[in-house]
Design a protein around this motif. Structure first.
Motif, short mmCIF file in Angstrom:
data_model
loop_
_atom_site.label_atom_id
_atom_site.label_comp_id
_atom_site.label_asym_id
_atom_site.label_seq_id
_atom_site.Cartn_x
_atom_site.Cartn_y
_atom_site.Cartn_z
N SER A 42 -3.99 -1.91 -7.15
CA SER A 42 -4.74 -1.77 -5.90
C SER A 42 -3.89 -1.21 -4.76
N ASP A 43 -2.56 -1.42 -4.82
CA ASP A 43 -1.71 -0.85 -3.76
C ASP A 43 -1.62 0.68 -3.86
N HIS A 44 -2.33 1.25 -4.84
CA HIS A 44 -2.36 2.71 -4.98
C HIS A 44 -3.77 3.31 -4.87
N ILE A 45 -4.79 2.45 -4.95
CA ILE A 45 -6.16 3.02 -4.99
C ILE A 45 -7.14 2.41 -3.98
N THR A 53 -1.61 7.77 -9.07
CA THR A 53 -0.54 7.54 -10.04
C THR A 53 -0.93 6.48 -11.08
N HIS A 54 -1.57 5.40 -10.61
CA HIS A 54 -2.05 4.34 -11.51
C HIS A 54 -2.98 3.41 -10.75
N GLU A 55 -3.65 2.55 -11.48
CA GLU A 55 -4.80 1.84 -10.93
C GLU A 55 -4.50 0.54 -10.20
N GLY A 110 11.86 4.47 -1.73
CA GLY A 110 10.54 3.93 -1.38
C GLY A 110 10.12 2.75 -2.23
N HIS A 111 8.90 2.30 -1.99
CA HIS A 111 8.29 1.14 -2.67
C HIS A 111 9.21 -0.08 -2.63
N LEU A 112 9.83 -0.31 -1.44
CA LEU A 112 10.71 -1.47 -1.28
C LEU A 112 9.88 -2.76 -1.26
N THR A 170 7.67 6.23 -8.45
CA THR A 170 7.81 4.80 -8.09
C THR A 170 7.11 3.98 -9.16
N ASP A 171 7.21 2.65 -9.06
CA ASP A 171 6.55 1.77 -10.03
C ASP A 171 7.04 2.06 -11.46
N MET A 172 8.36 1.96 -11.63
CA MET A 172 8.95 2.21 -12.95
C MET A 172 9.84 1.02 -13.33
N GLY A 179 0.80 -1.21 0.00
CA GLY A 179 0.00 0.00 0.00
C GLY A 179 0.84 1.26 0.00
N ASN A 180 0.40 2.23 -0.80
CA ASN A 180 1.13 3.49 -0.92
C ASN A 180 0.22 4.67 -0.63
N CYS A 181 0.73 5.61 0.13
CA CYS A 181 -0.01 6.84 0.42
C CYS A 181 0.96 7.85 1.01
#
Ligand SMILES: [Zn+2]
Ligand SMILES: [Zn+2]
Length: 262
Positions: free
Chosen positions: A60-63, A56-58, A216-218, A143-145, A12-14
């Motif tokens: 689930s760890d982002h929305i 950032t994108h859809e 981040g996003h480890l 992140t997420d790249m 999860g990201n926030c």
């Protein structure tokens, strides 16, 4: 401007971006609304003071909590059209007036905060990172790249603070119990950034005016905070970049890592 990473990682990201004038926006809401409100509370940020959620994108760890939060707080969610197409569950929960659409690579404002959503290579419809401009400062989140392009380097240049992905150790992914398709996904061009790729990027970005970075996003399975820090720090050292020239911090998976003044 202030920046507070609340949660960072595949569970999860926030994070929260705050201007000096008191405008506060969430970047992603990838945990339950309850967990996010509880984390905000611990940081003494009132949930009611949040004026928008940016996506950032859809994945689930982002929305995950975005729809409920928007409904409870009656605040808009900003995402691009391609992400909205995939976020029907979020859309169904919220008022029509809270559906806001931005265009990738085109800047806009939320109150006095300038927002620039830039394209990143990841396996969703139209994923983005963000740069924020307020109070004469620049904060970027990427992140997420799967890899880094020349365009992304140019967008991140000159950031006063940068949250960048340092997702995995490549050997740990190869030796993991993950099925082949998942390993290929993580390591692929549209997956996630490794510690080494992150370190090499930071060497370039340091020459482009970036000297405060949060990793981040480890990955929980294929990285540790110590390993990410050590790997990136040793690449910087080899490039003769001192700890003063590049300050490194870690965004934790499950709790806020502090309030950063930008
Ligand atoms: Zn993610
Ligand atoms: Zn993702």
């Amino acid at each position: 401007m202030f920046f507070v990473p609340l949660f960072s990682g595949s569970s999860g990201n926030c994070s929260v971006v705050c201007s000096d004038n008191g405008t506060r926006v969430l970047v992603d809401a990838g945990l339950s609304a309850t967990a996010i409100k509880c984390a905000l509370d611990k940081c003494q940020i009132s949930a009611e003071s949040i004026s928008a959620i940016l996506i950032t994108h859809e994945h689930s760890d982002h929305i995950k909590g975005a729809g409920i939060l928007s409904k409870q707080l009656n605040i808009p969610i900003y995402a691009n059209a391609a992400a909205w197409d995939k976020m029907t569950a979020v859309r169904d929960k919220i008022r029509d007036c809270n559906i806001r659409v931005f265009e990738t690579n085109k800047d806009f404002f939320i109150s006095e905060i300038g927002v620039y959503p830039f394209s990143i290579p990841h396996d969703t419809a139209d994923p983005v990172g963000f740069s924020f401009f307020a109070d004469g400062k620049k904060l970027s989140i990427a992140t997420d790249m799967g890899h880094v392009t020349r365009e992304i380097e140019e967008v991140l240049a000159g950031s006063d603070l940068l949250l960048i992905e340092s997702n995995h150790d490549v050997d740990m992914v190869h030796n993991s119990r993950y099925p082949d398709f998942l390993r290929r996904r993580i390591l692929g061009n549209n997956g996630h950034l490794s510690n080494v790729t992150c370190g090499n990027l930071l060497v370039k970005l340091n020459a482009m005016g970036v000297n405060r970075v949060i990793l981040g996003h480890l990955s929980q399975e294929n990285n540790t905070e110590e390993l990410a820090l050590q790997t990136v720090a040793s690449i910087l050292r080899k490039a003769e970049i001192t700890e003063r020239q590049m300050q490194l911090r870690i965004a934790h998976r499950d709790r806020a890592c502090g309030m950063f003044e930008v």
